[in-house]
Scaffold this motif. Structure first.
Motif, short mmCIF file in Angstrom:
data_model
loop_
_atom_site.label_atom_id
_atom_site.label_comp_id
_atom_site.label_asym_id
_atom_site.label_seq_id
_atom_site.Cartn_x
_atom_site.Cartn_y
_atom_site.Cartn_z
N ALA A 1 0.83 -1.21 0.00
CA ALA A 1 0.00 0.00 0.00
C ALA A 1 0.86 1.25 0.00
CB ALA A 1 -0.93 0.00 1.21
N LYS A 2 2.01 1.15 0.62
CA LYS A 2 2.89 2.32 0.70
C LYS A 2 3.32 2.75 -0.71
CE LYS A 2 6.18 3.79 4.09
NZ LYS A 2 7.29 3.41 4.94
N PHE A 3 3.72 1.78 -1.49
CA PHE A 3 4.10 2.08 -2.87
C PHE A 3 2.89 2.51 -3.70
CE2 PHE A 3 4.25 0.19 -7.21
CZ PHE A 3 5.10 1.12 -7.78
N PHE A 4 1.85 1.67 -3.68
CA PHE A 4 0.69 1.95 -4.53
C PHE A 4 -0.01 3.27 -4.14
CE2 PHE A 4 0.22 -2.80 -5.52
CZ PHE A 4 0.76 -2.65 -6.78
N GLY A 5 -0.17 3.50 -2.86
CA GLY A 5 -0.86 4.71 -2.39
C GLY A 5 -0.09 5.97 -2.76
N THR A 6 1.25 5.88 -2.66
CA THR A 6 2.08 7.03 -3.03
C THR A 6 1.96 7.29 -4.53
OG1 THR A 6 3.62 6.32 -1.32
CG2 THR A 6 4.41 7.98 -2.85
N GLU A 7 1.95 6.21 -5.32
CA GLU A 7 1.81 6.39 -6.77
C GLU A 7 0.45 7.00 -7.11
OE1 GLU A 7 4.28 5.82 -9.10
OE2 GLU A 7 5.45 5.56 -7.27
N MET A 8 -0.59 6.59 -6.39
CA MET A 8 -1.92 7.17 -6.64
C MET A 8 -1.90 8.67 -6.36
SD MET A 8 -4.36 4.18 -5.04
CE MET A 8 -5.97 4.45 -5.79
N ALA A 9 -1.19 9.07 -5.33
CA ALA A 9 -1.10 10.50 -4.99
C ALA A 9 -0.30 11.26 -6.05
CB ALA A 9 -0.47 10.67 -3.62
N HIS A 10 0.79 10.67 -6.53
CA HIS A 10 1.57 11.32 -7.59
C HIS A 10 0.73 11.47 -8.85
CE1 HIS A 10 5.74 10.09 -5.84
NE2 HIS A 10 5.16 11.06 -5.18
N PHE A 11 0.05 10.40 -9.18
CA PHE A 11 -0.81 10.42 -10.36
C PHE A 11 -1.87 11.52 -10.21
CE2 PHE A 11 -4.83 9.18 -12.30
CZ PHE A 11 -4.47 8.89 -13.60
N ALA A 12 -2.45 11.60 -9.02
CA ALA A 12 -3.50 12.58 -8.76
C ALA A 12 -2.98 14.00 -8.93
CB ALA A 12 -4.06 12.39 -7.35
N ASP A 13 -1.73 14.22 -8.54
CA ASP A 13 -1.13 15.54 -8.76
C ASP A 13 -1.01 15.83 -10.25
OD1 ASP A 13 -0.86 16.05 -6.08
OD2 ASP A 13 1.23 15.38 -5.96
N LEU A 14 -0.50 14.83 -10.99
CA LEU A 14 -0.28 15.00 -12.43
C LEU A 14 -1.59 15.23 -13.17
CD1 LEU A 14 2.25 12.16 -13.37
CD2 LEU A 14 2.65 14.63 -13.46
N GLU A 15 -2.58 14.43 -12.85
CA GLU A 15 -3.85 14.47 -13.61
C GLU A 15 -4.88 15.40 -12.98
OE1 GLU A 15 -4.29 13.07 -16.57
OE2 GLU A 15 -2.26 12.26 -16.49
N GLU A 16 -4.45 16.11 -11.96
CA GLU A 16 -5.34 17.07 -11.29
C GLU A 16 -6.64 16.43 -10.82
OE1 GLU A 16 -5.56 20.37 -13.99
OE2 GLU A 16 -3.54 21.01 -13.48
N VAL A 17 -6.50 15.30 -10.15
CA VAL A 17 -7.65 14.70 -9.47
C VAL A 17 -8.08 15.70 -8.39
CG1 VAL A 17 -8.41 12.79 -7.99
CG2 VAL A 17 -6.87 12.34 -9.91
N PRO A 18 -9.38 16.05 -8.34
CA PRO A 18 -9.79 17.12 -7.44
C PRO A 18 -9.47 16.85 -5.96
CG PRO A 18 -11.59 16.51 -8.90
CD PRO A 18 -10.50 15.51 -9.11
N TYR A 19 -9.13 17.91 -5.25
CA TYR A 19 -9.08 17.85 -3.80
C TYR A 19 -10.51 17.86 -3.30
CZ TYR A 19 -4.07 18.49 -3.56
OH TYR A 19 -2.72 18.30 -3.66
N VAL A 20 -10.80 17.02 -2.32
CA VAL A 20 -12.19 16.85 -1.89
C VAL A 20 -12.31 17.03 -0.37
CG1 VAL A 20 -12.86 15.26 -3.75
CG2 VAL A 20 -11.75 14.36 -1.68
N ASP A 21 -13.55 17.07 0.08
CA ASP A 21 -13.78 17.16 1.53
C ASP A 21 -13.44 15.83 2.21
OD1 ASP A 21 -14.80 19.78 1.34
OD2 ASP A 21 -16.73 18.99 0.65
N TYR A 22 -13.82 14.73 1.56
CA TYR A 22 -13.60 13.42 2.17
C TYR A 22 -13.13 12.38 1.15
CZ TYR A 22 -16.51 15.63 5.68
OH TYR A 22 -17.03 16.53 6.58
N VAL A 23 -12.20 11.56 1.59
CA VAL A 23 -11.77 10.41 0.80
C VAL A 23 -12.36 9.16 1.45
CG1 VAL A 23 -9.77 9.01 0.16
CG2 VAL A 23 -9.65 11.51 -0.02
N VAL A 24 -13.01 8.33 0.63
CA VAL A 24 -13.75 7.17 1.16
C VAL A 24 -13.28 5.89 0.48
CG1 VAL A 24 -16.04 6.11 1.37
CG2 VAL A 24 -15.79 8.58 1.67
N PRO A 25 -12.69 4.96 1.22
CA PRO A 25 -12.31 3.69 0.60
C PRO A 25 -13.51 2.78 0.37
CG PRO A 25 -11.73 3.67 2.94
CD PRO A 25 -12.30 5.04 2.64
#
Ligand SMILES: [Zn+2]
Ligand SMILES: [Zn+2]
Length: 235
Positions: free
Chosen positions: A99-123
């Protein structure tokens, strides 16, 4: 690197998350250089609704024919080859540490692709029984790392209320039926009225899991619901 860390690395050498190859003691990386080169985020033309790579503009065939409750979905990797095998170990072989690797990559990707910042993140939730057996909910682990990296707030707003079969064992139509009404708001969740939410999932296949989650969140008053998936199966 501190001596203690060097010793720990020496006793437990770091292995590439994708191919299990040993990585140098001094490296902070999660991938060997081969895998690093061979692994790319999804980029270029994708369905504007679900994030599926397509070779024409607009929406993919499924999104054109299906009403989606989520506003937009994003996917980091194609669910194939080494990524697919690694996700399998992450989910079913006790490799929660990925999860450490995958979660970090998801965050990097989100920065690149401008995934919106939200009020809540829900798994996406899993059943209590499955969590007991597995020891963790992989989507929750991803969401935790993602939220730490992007300074977002993670809440377990959803619960699984229906016994479902693993989606990967089913055909398209069965998948939709399998997860229909499978989710509900958890009892102690915050007021979601007019909020923006990002759902975190591991594999997007038909999108029915993410969509059922989005349906519940929208009914609870969420104004915008986005989805970020670690991977998407491309057909
Ligand atoms: Zn590797
Ligand atoms: Zn689509």
């Amino acid at each position: 690197m501190r001596l203690k860390d060097v010793l720990i690395r020496f006793v437990y050498p770091r292995r590439c998350v994708l191919c299990s190859e040993l990585i140098g003691i001094e490296s902070d990386k999660y991938l060997c250089s081969d895998c690093e080169k061979a692994t790319e985020y999804i980029s270029g033309n994708v369905c504007e609704k679900c994030g599926m790579p397509i070779d024409y503009p607009g929406m993919c065939r499924h999104c054109r024919n299906t009403k989606r409750h989520f506003d937009e979905a994003f996917a980091v990797y194609r669910y194939e080859d080494r990524i697919r095998e690694a996700i399998h170990r992450f989910k079913y072989r006790g490799k929660g540490g990925y999860a450490k690797f995958f979660g970090t990559e998801m965050a990097h990707f989100a920065d690149l692709e401008e995934v919106p910042y939200v009020d809540y993140v829900v798994p996406v939730p899993i059943s209590d029984e499955r969590r007991r057996r597995r020891g963790y909910n992989q989507c929750e682990l991803l969401a935790d790392v993602y939220c730490r990296e992007r300074r977002q707030v993670c809440i377990n707003a959803l619960v699984r209320i229906k016994k479902t079969k693993p989606q990967n064992e089913l055909k398209r139509k069965e998948r939709i039926k399998n997860v229909k009404n499978a989710f509900a708001l958890s009892n102690d969740t915050v007021d979601l009225k007019d909020s923006s939410v990002l759902i975190i999932d591991d594999i997007f296949t038909t999108g029915s899991t993410a969509d059922e989650c989005a349906k519940v969140l929208k009914r609870a008053g969420a104004a915008e619901v986005y989805v970020l998936c670690l991977s998407i199966s491309v057909k």
